[in-house]
Design a protein around this motif. Sequence first.
Motif, PDB file in Angstrom:
ATOM      1  N   PHE A   1       0.882  -1.169   0.000  1.00 37.08           N
ATOM      2  CA  PHE A   1       0.000   0.000   0.000  1.00 37.08           C
ATOM      3  C   PHE A   1       0.917   1.216   0.000  1.00 37.08           C
ATOM      4  O   PHE A   1       1.432   1.615   1.029  1.00 37.08           O
ATOM      5  CB  PHE A   1      -0.894  -0.014   1.236  1.00 37.08           C
ATOM      6  N   GLU A   2       1.124   1.793  -1.184  1.00 36.03           N
ATOM      7  CA  GLU A   2       2.023   2.935  -1.328  1.00 36.03           C
ATOM      8  C   GLU A   2       1.217   4.227  -1.180  1.00 36.03           C
ATOM      9  O   GLU A   2       0.138   4.374  -1.744  1.00 36.03           O
ATOM     10  CB  GLU A   2       2.708   2.893  -2.691  1.00 36.03           C
ATOM     11  N   LEU A   3       1.765   5.166  -0.427  1.00 36.69           N
ATOM     12  CA  LEU A   3       1.121   6.451  -0.212  1.00 36.69           C
ATOM     13  C   LEU A   3       2.207   7.454   0.135  1.00 36.69           C
ATOM     14  O   LEU A   3       2.940   7.275   1.108  1.00 36.69           O
ATOM     15  CB  LEU A   3       0.095   6.357   0.927  1.00 36.69           C
ATOM     16  N   ALA A   4       2.339   8.511  -0.690  1.00 32.29           N
ATOM     17  CA  ALA A   4       3.432   9.464  -0.475  1.00 32.29           C
ATOM     18  C   ALA A   4       3.164  10.736  -1.254  1.00 32.29           C
ATOM     19  O   ALA A   4       2.273  10.793  -2.118  1.00 32.29           O
ATOM     20  CB  ALA A   4       4.765   8.851  -0.918  1.00 32.29           C
ATOM     21  N   ALA A   5       3.951  11.753  -0.959  1.00 28.14           N
ATOM     22  CA  ALA A   5       3.928  12.969  -1.774  1.00 28.14           C
ATOM     23  C   ALA A   5       4.375  12.620  -3.187  1.00 28.14           C
ATOM     24  O   ALA A   5       5.292  11.819  -3.382  1.00 28.14           O
ATOM     25  CB  ALA A   5       4.842  14.024  -1.163  1.00 28.14           C
ATOM     26  N   ASP A   6       3.729  13.238  -4.184  1.00 27.84           N
ATOM     27  CA  ASP A   6       4.042  12.923  -5.583  1.00 27.84           C
ATOM     28  C   ASP A   6       5.046  13.912  -6.169  1.00 27.84           C
ATOM     29  O   ASP A   6       5.037  14.187  -7.357  1.00 27.84           O
ATOM     30  CB  ASP A   6       2.754  12.915  -6.414  1.00 27.84           C
ATOM     31  N   VAL A   7       5.892  14.448  -5.316  1.00 26.39           N
ATOM     32  CA  VAL A   7       6.990  15.322  -5.713  1.00 26.39           C
ATOM     33  C   VAL A   7       8.194  14.944  -4.865  1.00 26.39           C
ATOM     34  O   VAL A   7       8.048  14.308  -3.809  1.00 26.39           O
ATOM     35  CB  VAL A   7       6.639  16.818  -5.499  1.00 26.39           C
ATOM     36  N   PRO A   8       9.387  15.305  -5.305  1.00 24.29           N
ATOM     37  CA  PRO A   8      10.559  15.019  -4.459  1.00 24.29           C
ATOM     38  C   PRO A   8      10.379  15.631  -3.073  1.00 24.29           C
ATOM     39  O   PRO A   8      10.008  16.798  -2.932  1.00 24.29           O
ATOM     40  CB  PRO A   8      11.711  15.670  -5.229  1.00 24.29           C
ATOM     41  N   ALA A   9      10.623  14.822  -2.047  1.00 27.21           N
ATOM     42  CA  ALA A   9      10.377  15.281  -0.681  1.00 27.21           C
ATOM     43  C   ALA A   9      11.261  14.515   0.287  1.00 27.21           C
ATOM     44  O   ALA A   9      11.601  13.359   0.061  1.00 27.21           O
ATOM     45  CB  ALA A   9       8.899  15.091  -0.300  1.00 27.21           C
ATOM     46  N   ARG A  10      11.623  15.193   1.347  1.00 30.67           N
ATOM     47  CA  ARG A  10      12.256  14.520   2.481  1.00 30.67           C
ATOM     48  C   ARG A  10      11.144  13.958   3.358  1.00 30.67           C
ATOM     49  O   ARG A  10      10.055  14.524   3.445  1.00 30.67           O
ATOM     50  CB  ARG A  10      13.102  15.490   3.298  1.00 30.67           C
ATOM     51  N   ALA A  11      11.428  12.856   4.025  1.00 32.98           N
ATOM     52  CA  ALA A  11      10.416  12.249   4.901  1.00 32.98           C
ATOM     53  C   ALA A  11      10.989  12.026   6.291  1.00 32.98           C
ATOM     54  O   ALA A  11      12.161  11.690   6.449  1.00 32.98           O
ATOM     55  CB  ALA A  11       9.937  10.922   4.314  1.00 32.98           C
ATOM     56  N   LYS A  12      10.157  12.260   7.283  1.00 31.44           N
ATOM     57  CA  LYS A  12      10.498  11.965   8.668  1.00 31.44           C
ATOM     58  C   LYS A  12       9.324  11.236   9.310  1.00 31.44           C
ATOM     59  O   LYS A  12       8.175  11.424   8.908  1.00 31.44           O
ATOM     60  CB  LYS A  12      10.810  13.245   9.450  1.00 31.44           C
TER      61      LYS A  12
ATOM     62  N   ARG B   1       5.876  12.238   7.823  1.00 34.96           N
ATOM     63  CA  ARG B   1       5.779  13.606   7.293  1.00 34.96           C
ATOM     64  C   ARG B   1       6.627  13.748   6.033  1.00 34.96           C
ATOM     65  O   ARG B   1       7.715  13.186   5.920  1.00 34.96           O
ATOM     66  CB  ARG B   1       6.226  14.632   8.333  1.00 34.96           C
ATOM     67  N   PHE B   2       6.135  14.526   5.078  1.00 36.25           N
ATOM     68  CA  PHE B   2       6.832  14.803   3.826  1.00 36.25           C
ATOM     69  C   PHE B   2       7.085  16.300   3.706  1.00 36.25           C
ATOM     70  O   PHE B   2       6.158  17.106   3.841  1.00 36.25           O
ATOM     71  CB  PHE B   2       6.008  14.306   2.639  1.00 36.25           C
ATOM     72  N   PHE B   3       8.327  16.660   3.455  1.00 35.79           N
ATOM     73  CA  PHE B   3       8.744  18.055   3.346  1.00 35.79           C
ATOM     74  C   PHE B   3       9.174  18.320   1.905  1.00 35.79           C
ATOM     75  O   PHE B   3      10.179  17.775   1.446  1.00 35.79           O
ATOM     76  CB  PHE B   3       9.905  18.350   4.298  1.00 35.79           C
ATOM     77  N   ALA B   4       8.416  19.142   1.199  1.00 36.18           N
ATOM     78  CA  ALA B   4       8.701  19.434  -0.199  1.00 36.18           C
ATOM     79  C   ALA B   4       8.731  20.947  -0.408  1.00 36.18           C
ATOM     80  O   ALA B   4       8.349  21.721   0.477  1.00 36.18           O
ATOM     81  CB  ALA B   4       7.638  18.789  -1.098  1.00 36.18           C
ATOM     82  N   ASP B   5       9.159  21.375  -1.581  1.00 37.44           N
ATOM     83  CA  ASP B   5       9.218  22.809  -1.861  1.00 37.44           C
ATOM     84  C   ASP B   5       7.847  23.460  -1.768  1.00 37.44           C
ATOM     85  O   ASP B   5       7.713  24.615  -1.345  1.00 37.44           O
ATOM     86  CB  ASP B   5       9.804  23.044  -3.256  1.00 37.44           C
ATOM     87  N   GLY B   6       6.794  22.697  -2.127  1.00 35.37           N
ATOM     88  CA  GLY B   6       5.457  23.284  -2.154  1.00 35.37           C
ATOM     89  C   GLY B   6       4.710  23.240  -0.843  1.00 35.37           C
ATOM     90  O   GLY B   6       3.645  23.849  -0.716  1.00 35.37           O
ATOM     91  N   GLY B   7       5.239  22.513   0.136  1.00 28.62           N
ATOM     92  CA  GLY B   7       4.514  22.434   1.395  1.00 28.62           C
ATOM     93  C   GLY B   7       4.932  21.232   2.213  1.00 28.62           C
ATOM     94  O   GLY B   7       5.901  20.533   1.907  1.00 28.62           O
ATOM     95  N   VAL B   8       4.168  20.992   3.272  1.00 30.45           N
ATOM     96  CA  VAL B   8       4.425  19.895   4.196  1.00 30.45           C
ATOM     97  C   VAL B   8       3.140  19.101   4.374  1.00 30.45           C
ATOM     98  O   VAL B   8       2.067  19.674   4.603  1.00 30.45           O
ATOM     99  CB  VAL B   8       4.907  20.410   5.572  1.00 30.45           C
TER     100      VAL B   8
ATOM    101  N   CYS C   1      -2.535  17.835   4.642  1.00 32.52           N
ATOM    102  CA  CYS C   1      -1.586  18.863   4.211  1.00 32.52           C
ATOM    103  C   CYS C   1      -1.553  19.932   5.306  1.00 32.52           C
ATOM    104  O   CYS C   1      -2.568  20.560   5.596  1.00 32.52           O
ATOM    105  CB  CYS C   1      -1.998  19.479   2.875  1.00 32.52           C
ATOM    106  N   VAL C   2      -0.402  20.119   5.922  1.00 29.57           N
ATOM    107  CA  VAL C   2      -0.325  21.035   7.060  1.00 29.57           C
ATOM    108  C   VAL C   2       0.233  22.403   6.673  1.00 29.57           C
ATOM    109  O   VAL C   2       0.026  23.384   7.398  1.00 29.57           O
ATOM    110  CB  VAL C   2       0.522  20.425   8.199  1.00 29.57           C
ATOM    111  N   ARG C   3       0.924  22.476   5.537  1.00 29.00           N
ATOM    112  CA  ARG C   3       1.429  23.765   5.058  1.00 29.00           C
ATOM    113  C   ARG C   3       1.451  23.737   3.535  1.00 29.00           C
ATOM    114  O   ARG C   3       1.784  22.722   2.912  1.00 29.00           O
ATOM    115  CB  ARG C   3       2.851  24.037   5.568  1.00 29.00           C
TER     116      ARG C   3
END
Length: 626
Positions: free
Chosen positions: A78-89, A102-109, A136-138
């Motif tokens: 079951f894959e689920l993630a941001a669909d852009v390059p992102a750091r994850a914690k 959590r996923f941290f990307a240029d467009g948001g968190v 989506c928190v940010r």
Amino acid sequence: MADETPGARAGEGPRNGPGGRRGDAPRYLPIAEHGLIGDLRSAALVGTDGTIDWYCCGRFDAPSVFASILDADRGGSFELAADVPARAKQFYFPDTNVLITRFFADGGVGEIQDFMPVVDGSREADRHRLIRRVVCVRGTLPFRARIAPRFEYGTVPHTLHLDDGQAIFDSPALKLALTSTVPLEADGQDVWSLFKLGEGESAVFAIDRIDDDVPPRFCAVAEAEREFNATVAYWRRWLSRSRYKGRWREMVHRSALTLKLLTYAPTGAIIAAPTTSLPEQIGGERNWDYRYVWIRDAAFCVYAMLRLGFTEEAEAFMTFLSEHVRLDDPDTTAPGGPLQIMYGIDGRRDLPERELPHLEGYRGSAPVRIGNAAVGQLQLDIYGALVDSLYLYDKWGQPLSSAHWDGISALVDWVCDNWDQPDEGVWETRGGRKAFLYSRLMCWVAIERAMRLAQHRGLPADTVRWGTARDDIYRRIMSRGWSDVRRAFTQYEDSDILDASLLMMPLAKFVSPTDPKWLATLDALGEDLVSDSLVYRYDPQASPDGLQGEEGTFSICSFWYVEALTRAGRIDEARLAFEKMLTYANHLGLYAEEIGHAGEQSGNFPQAFTHLALISAAFNLDRKLG
């Protein structure tokens, strides 16, 4: 908390498809790059990239639905993630088993909140719900999801019925309903979704086991919020009963929460680990199924839970023993002894081991096994672990019943007659039976604790016979378990080989922790089996165990080493060794069975044995530090 990029998986990228894993993503995450969620019936591993790599629906030992950790292509996920390059914690919602990725990307968190609601014994307990809430928190973030179940370890095909935000995955033995608050699309037997969330918006995916008695039920955003709050409240309410107030509260409580996750609520069983066949060595054959109740592991777990004040878990395990292991009326005429070393979570005794050749194994580490042939081994140490836990339950929990005492007496009588047999030992070697010292030690513990209990409670016991056997074991260990050549106690009688299980000698109160012979043994173990506070079980070259390949250091032994140093009065060494061991935990405070040469975690994950030893080491070190 550790952060992880999408490039954390090891190997070549697998499939590429709509809504699926990015084409350049490697195939396997490190074992340690996972968190565990569960509902006291089953569990799931969630990777730091947001993928559920392991899930057995309804029961810990059920056939897998998602098993990409054992085969990235055929296992299901079951894959689920941001669909852009992102750091994850990744971290746990404080004081709970709710996992946040959590996923941290240029467009948001954005973040995924993964949890399994814990319910009582009502019919709703048959639902077995897994909820994934995306928030989506940010800013604004696009997300992708791909749900690809593979039933019966990937051997049984299923059909897909997709209609109005609901997908039904139907196989002969199991039917799952996936509901979603975002549109789903079919891709063969799988479903996928691409969606975008703005700040404050959320989406919910929920998987439910369904049948004629448990119909599909949509999980709306509001219901997911209620389920989230109820699950958080459950875990915080449970943890609030802990009596531990020491220096390492966060790690001890995480270990307690993990041990609770490994409890099967319907019977009180405590499993050794929620996974099967995660390798002790990459590419090796030391791959075993740990989704069962080891008497030894569960008994030690009861000790750890009682230490922290969780008496209900100990009482539930007592119920399991009474109803499924015949503790009240053990069969002392059984050829392998009155107890098996392990049982199914429902108490079943037959756990046939077989291989699944269609699965490649984690990073190619075949074979993948289900079942466990060690069930037929003779391991005499389990009697000491069990009687010791029952002694402590009587001391810190509830007084044992007369029926329990009759059963304990029968077990101790059997131990008096059989303690000097060779056996396979605590490490379940497949290299033939030996007169292992640890087995002798724990037989001594079984008799000694029973005598102590009888005296404390005024219970009837053949104390003359028991005392004679206890003293015979002591003298045997002191005479044939000591090597003048090594100036140390040894792995088995009349040998010169060391074994880390001997660290239990002072912990079990067999020998004074400052006895010169013990201190010499502790030094010898430190020289031969300890590497930067990490402890090997034994040297398989010096003591062949019937298996090919090497293994890493054994984490329970490392915590035993800490406790042995503590009891010997070497407090500074003990504290340093303990603090070093904490650095080998994963980003969530979880441990597998072993630690490899580069500090990587290996073996089934997370491991109950390791976490209960951490609790004991922390408790005793705290007490010495004052």
